[in-house]
Design an enzyme around this catalytic site. Structure first.
Site, PDB file in Angstrom:
ATOM      1  N   SER A  65      -5.720   3.151   4.874  1.00 50.58           N
ATOM      2  CA  SER A  65      -5.204   2.392   3.731  1.00 50.58           C
ATOM      3  C   SER A  65      -6.345   1.743   2.953  1.00 50.58           C
ATOM      4  CB  SER A  65      -4.198   1.335   4.192  1.00 50.58           C
ATOM      5  OG  SER A  65      -3.389   0.927   3.112  1.00 50.58           O
ATOM      6  N   SER A 110       0.790  -1.237   0.000  1.00 48.12           N
ATOM      7  CA  SER A 110       0.000   0.000   0.000  1.00 48.12           C
ATOM      8  C   SER A 110       0.818   1.282   0.000  1.00 48.12           C
ATOM      9  CB  SER A 110      -0.958   0.012   1.194  1.00 48.12           C
ATOM     10  OG  SER A 110      -2.074  -0.796   0.914  1.00 48.12           O
ATOM     11  N   LYS A 141       0.048   3.861  -2.615  1.00 45.09           N
ATOM     12  CA  LYS A 141      -0.943   4.946  -2.485  1.00 45.09           C
ATOM     13  C   LYS A 141      -0.290   6.330  -2.443  1.00 45.09           C
ATOM     14  CE  LYS A 141      -4.592   2.235  -0.150  1.00 45.09           C
ATOM     15  NZ  LYS A 141      -3.996   0.882  -0.105  1.00 45.09           N
TER      16      LYS A 141
END
Length: 392
Positions: free
Chosen positions: A240, A81, A84
């Site tokens: 997240s 993640s 991102k």
């Protein structure tokens, strides 16, 4: 929150969004040898912890733009993640902080049409507002805004929908397609757009007529707006949230005319002069195990955010160590507690951490750390120790 604009009110038409052109940007200076040999020596020692498995990392001094320390910084690793950060940087570069996704309602004959705009943040107030705009016995939903984009990325695990980590990417969802909850990793719906249509139809006392394109000549009745982009980015980073990240990637692609969400992100990185050697993106969230990002790519994105006021929403959205979001229970008792702001990344045998640290002397650092082939909990502890070392 959501806002409603009735068509009977005076309306202003915003000019079409224009993707920014390439501009002269500051790229961190790469130099041979560390800025502070003692600091680099400590980071090197900590990075040798076997708990980190295959490790990739870099630290940059924001004041000078110089590399403090690096290890395999140009080798692409599995980022999870941490991906991102690139999605957020791209979105903030192309779109204003107050950008909102618009869901419109049209009427033609005895049918109302909800034209989805990509709002996966619809909640009770938004659904009530949409229902208030339905004055026909029949209502349909137009999902064409995301036509041509993948609904499910092939490298995602199908079990992740029921696991609560993602949903089929359709351009209208209630609370990110969560079933029976507003937040958290609860099971997600496999039919998010149909759920929206059903919920609005039920509230309006109308019959749902399925997916249909708004016919030419239909009359616009009104619209409902999503929250602001900067607020949505903060929620996406804090927890997240993969659905939010994928939706923001699609919002970017629609606004800039990119052929896919990933292409939209990559185009903005190029505009910012962010190095993308070895970059492989399958999605905008990092859920794909096939993504590959070199730490330098992530670190330069963070450096750009730290040195360009218009990109600051990226840093403001990052969770605070032992304070918020995915870092709420990490860094307790460590020097980085309260001073590290970072995005986490977690997949099988993968841990990532990237963000900023303010040192005791006021220095600000950006960092990007990726650990592959490691035990998640052990790697997290080691990554937190590594980031905390920048505080001293």
């Amino acid at each position: 929150g959501s806002t409603v604009v009735a068509a009977t009110r005076a309306t202003t038409v915003e000019p079409g969004l224009v993707a920014p052109t390439a501009r002269e940007v500051a790229v961190p200076a790469h130099r041979e040898g560390p800025v502070n040999p003692a600091q680099a020596e400590e980071l090197e020692a900590l990075s040798a912890d076997p708990a980190l498995g295959e490790f990739f990392g870099i630290v940059t001094d924001v004041q000078t733009g110089e590399t403090v320390w690096e290890k395999n910084a140009d080798t692409p690793g599995r980022p999870a993640s941490v991906t991102k950060i690139l999605t957020a940087t791209a979105a903030v570069n192309a779109l204003p902080a107050d950008h909102r996704v618009v869901t419109e309602v049209f009427r033609s004959g005895d049918t109302s049409y909800i034209k989805a705009g990509g709002d996966v943040w619809l909640a009770d107030a938004s659904l009530d507002a949409l229902a208030h705009l339905i004055e026909t016995p029949v209502v349909a939903l137009d999902t064409s805004v995301w036509d041509g984009f993948e609904t499910i990325v092939p490298s995602w695990d199908p079990a992740d929908v029921d696991g609560g980590f993602v949903a089929p990417m359709e351009p209208a969802m209630i609370n990110g397609a969560r079933i029976g909850a507003e937040t958290g990793d609860v099971p997600r719906s496999h039919t998010p757009a149909a759920d929206v249509l059903g919920a609005v139809a039920a509230r309006a006392g109308a019959t749902p007529a399925g997916i249909a394109t708004v016919p030419e000549g239909a009359t616009k009745v009104g619209e409902v707006h999503s929250p602001r982009l900067d607020d949505r980015l903060a929620a996406m980073m804090d927890h997240s949230d993969n659905v939010m990240a994928e939706a923001i990637g699609r919002e970017l692609a629609v606004a800039t005319g990119a052929e896919s969400p990933v292409a939209g992100v990559e185009a903005q990185l190029a505009t910012l002069g962010i190095p993308t050697e070895g970059l492989i993106l399958n999605d905008c969230s990092g859920l794909s195990k096939d993504n590959r990002i070199a730490p330098r790519t992530i670190d330069v994105a963070l450096y750009q955010a730290a040195t360009h006021p218009e990109l600051l929403p990226v840093l403001r959205a990052l969770p605070v160590a032992y304070g918020s979001g995915t870092l709420a229970e990490r860094f307790g008792g460590k020097d980085g507690q309260g001073w590290v702001r970072a995005k986490t990344g977690t997949l099988d045998a993968t841990s990532g951490l990237a963000g900023t640290v303010t040192g005791e002397d006021g220095s600000v650092y950006t960092f990007a750390f990726i650990s592959n082939g490691s035990d998640i909990l052990a790697a997290r502890e080691s990554l937190d120790t590594l980031a905390s070392a920048l505080r001293k």
